[in-house]
Design an enzyme around this catalytic site. Structure first.
Site, PDB file in Angstrom:
ATOM      1  N   CYS A 235       0.912  -1.145  -0.071  1.00 20.19           N
ATOM      2  CA  CYS A 235       0.014  -0.014   0.143  1.00 20.19           C
ATOM      3  C   CYS A 235       0.937   1.359  -0.124  1.00 20.19           C
ATOM      4  O   CYS A 235       0.574   2.095  -0.591  1.00 20.19           O
ATOM      5  CB  CYS A 235      -1.033  -0.007   1.197  1.00 20.19           C
ATOM      6  SG  CYS A 235      -2.159  -1.208   1.074  1.00 20.19           S
ATOM      7  N   HIS A 334      35.691  37.211 -12.528  1.00 15.89           N
ATOM      8  CA  HIS A 334      36.569  38.288 -13.108  1.00 15.89           C
ATOM      9  C   HIS A 334      37.226  39.208 -12.216  1.00 15.89           C
ATOM     10  O   HIS A 334      37.395  40.392 -12.363  1.00 15.89           O
ATOM     11  CB  HIS A 334      36.120  38.854 -14.368  1.00 15.89           C
ATOM     12  CG  HIS A 334      34.757  39.593 -14.258  1.00 15.89           C
ATOM     13  ND1 HIS A 334      34.337  40.611 -13.132  1.00 15.89           N
ATOM     14  CD2 HIS A 334      33.576  39.162 -14.451  1.00 15.89           C
ATOM     15  CE1 HIS A 334      33.133  40.737 -13.222  1.00 15.89           C
ATOM     16  NE2 HIS A 334      32.637  39.849 -13.925  1.00 15.89           N
ATOM     17  N   CYS A 420      25.119   6.994  19.205  1.00 17.91           N
ATOM     18  CA  CYS A 420      25.738   6.063  19.115  1.00 17.91           C
ATOM     19  C   CYS A 420      27.376   6.166  18.260  1.00 17.91           C
ATOM     20  O   CYS A 420      27.982   5.342  18.143  1.00 17.91           O
ATOM     21  CB  CYS A 420      25.014   4.919  18.218  1.00 17.91           C
ATOM     22  SG  CYS A 420      24.833   5.528  16.336  1.00 17.91           S
ATOM     23  N   CYS A 430      17.586  21.134   6.842  1.00 17.46           N
ATOM     24  CA  CYS A 430      17.663  21.792   8.076  1.00 17.46           C
ATOM     25  C   CYS A 430      18.592  20.883   9.020  1.00 17.46           C
ATOM     26  O   CYS A 430      19.217  20.005   8.580  1.00 17.46           O
ATOM     27  CB  CYS A 430      16.246  21.763   8.673  1.00 17.46           C
ATOM     28  SG  CYS A 430      15.719  19.969   8.938  1.00 17.46           S
TER      29      CYS A 430
END
Length: 445
Positions: A235, A334, A420, A430
């Protein structure tokens, strides 16, 4: 009498094999020996805590890494002698393992010469924490120097054998390149193990899909981390594919009514496939960049990548093709000074270029033997390199060169997960991050 004892021993081992799976019990068929991986039962709300410096890290866990019980049955077992065993655990200290070992010996003596291995496993699983006076909180030993060894402190985890030498803890993660203490490495192992075991439980549990309402095992479902809603893969796959195909990438969210929770990129990719995910990723990035005032695009027709503008600067540089250009006229910059252009390491594949990079980035953590071989190769003549390639294989040297470059890049461009400590790269978006190793959120700082 010996034949009777041998029969009891064989019956016991066969019974244990029928009770425990291969993940829990591994028998050595050549002799009466084997090893058990015993997962202790934790009460609800069990917490692991680590105090490091001025910070306190506290996590709710449902699983701890297993205790490892390695045993060998002597010829006069069980009538006259107990099993010879070694008890190992990453999160218990030496005194705690000694206490458990003594209790196992007492349990054998209490049987009066009967088989005891099953009783040992039941004790370790159900009574070990109570024996150690650990209830709802496991406080990991705090240390300040990751180079401390188990031999230097009785507070660090070790293994305690039944009358044999002490085995030091596993230190595989010490070579990861991060400056972690032993306790931080242990916390990382606990959190990752907890996440893996929770996933196994989820995979074996039946759930009702929130769309088709059919009952399926978790291995056929996806749980969105943000809202915890569960849907069958079929689904969710159809729903997300329809949204991406129509270009509505902002609609790749939770299908639940009145729920706008978003999925992780890894979840989207695992369902829709590489081709559609590439479209999703491109459209999502494009829609985000289009509304940002400090973003322009690389003027090269073959690139067109997004470029972040620097305030009060007329120059910009594309991070993809390294093209420096003027923000106003969109031509080659430039100004009076020449813009520095980062070399593209992906094109530096020749033997000489790799050797130059190796000399610049040679790892201090590389073993002395490998360092000696690599230096010999880098400084040697073509004939010497040919001899070394015939001995070790050319792929060995190319792999080692590129590995050092990769490790240097990881050190420069990633940060460890605050939970961890796995290396994480942030390439846009973000500051809200999600670690795919321990399945926890954090803010990029």
């Amino acid at each position: 009498m010996d034949q009777e004892a041998d029969g009891d021993t064989e019956d016991e081992l066969l019974a244990l094999q029928s009770i425990f799976g291969l993940e829990e019990f591994l028998r050595n068929e050549s002799k009466s020996a084997g090893e058990f991986r015993v997962s202790v039962e934790l009460p609800a709300g069990f917490t692991v805590l680590l105090k490091h410096g001025g910070t306190i890290r506290q996590y709710d866990v449902s699983f701890l890494p297993p205790l490892l019980l390695t045993f060998e049955l002597p010829g006069d077992y069980p009538s006259s002698a107990p099993p010879s065993f070694t008890l190992t655990c990453s999160w218990l200290t030496h005194p705690q393992l000694t206490s458990l070992s003594d209790q196992l010996t007492d349990l054998y003596q209490a049987t009066g010469g009967a088989v005891v291995l099953f009783s040992w496993i039941q004790f370790l699983r159900e009574e070990a924490l109570k024996q150690l006076d650990i209830h709802n909180l496991l406080e990991l030993p705090s240390d300040q120097n990751h180079s401390s060894s188990a031999a230097d402190s009785s507070e660090l985890p070790v293994s305690v054998p039944g009358g044999q030498e002490v085995v030091p803890p596993n230190e595989d993660q010490r070579d990861s390149g991060l400056s972690l203490t032993a306790s931080q490495i242990l916390l990382s192992q606990i959190l990752i193990h907890d996440a893996e075991q929770k996933q196994k439980v989820f995979d074996a549990t039946p759930f009702d899909c929130g769309v088709c309402f059919s009952s399926r095992f978790g291995s056929e479902c996806v749980q969105l981390y943000e809202c915890s809603h569960i849907f069958c893969r079929t689904c969710l796959d159809e729903f997300w594919k329809a949204q991406i195909t129509e270009g509505n990438v902002r609609g790749v969210t939770c299908p639940q009514v009145d729920c706008s929770a978003t999925s992780t990129p890894a979840q989207v990719k695992s369902l829709v496939g590489e081709k559609l995910f590439h479209r999703y990723d491109r459209l999502l990035l494009q829609s985000t960049l289009d509304i940002m005032p400090d973003i322009t695009y690389c003027p090269r027709l073959t690139c067109g990548s997004a470029v972040i503008l620097e305030k009060s600067s007329p120059a910009a540089m594309c991070s993809v093709c390294s093209f420096a250009f003027c923000v106003d006229c969109k031509r080659t910059y430039h100004g009076t000074s020449k813009c520095y252009e980062e070399p593209d390491l992906s094109t530096e594949k020749s033997e000489e270029q790799l050797i130059v990079l190796w000399k610049k980035t040679i790892s201090k953590h590389c073993s002395e033997g490998i360092q000696a071989v690599m230096k010999d190769y880098a400084k040697g003549s073509k004939q010497r390199r040919h001899i070394l390639e015939n001995k070790y294989g050319r792929k060995f040297f190319v792999y080692t060169f590129e590995k050092q470059i990769s490790e240097k890049w990881i050190t420069t461009n990633t940060k460890p997960c605050p939970h961890c400590f796995s290396p994480i790269q942030k390439d846009g978006g973000c500051t809200h991050m999600f670690c795919t190793y321990c399945k926890r959120d954090f803010t990029w700082q």
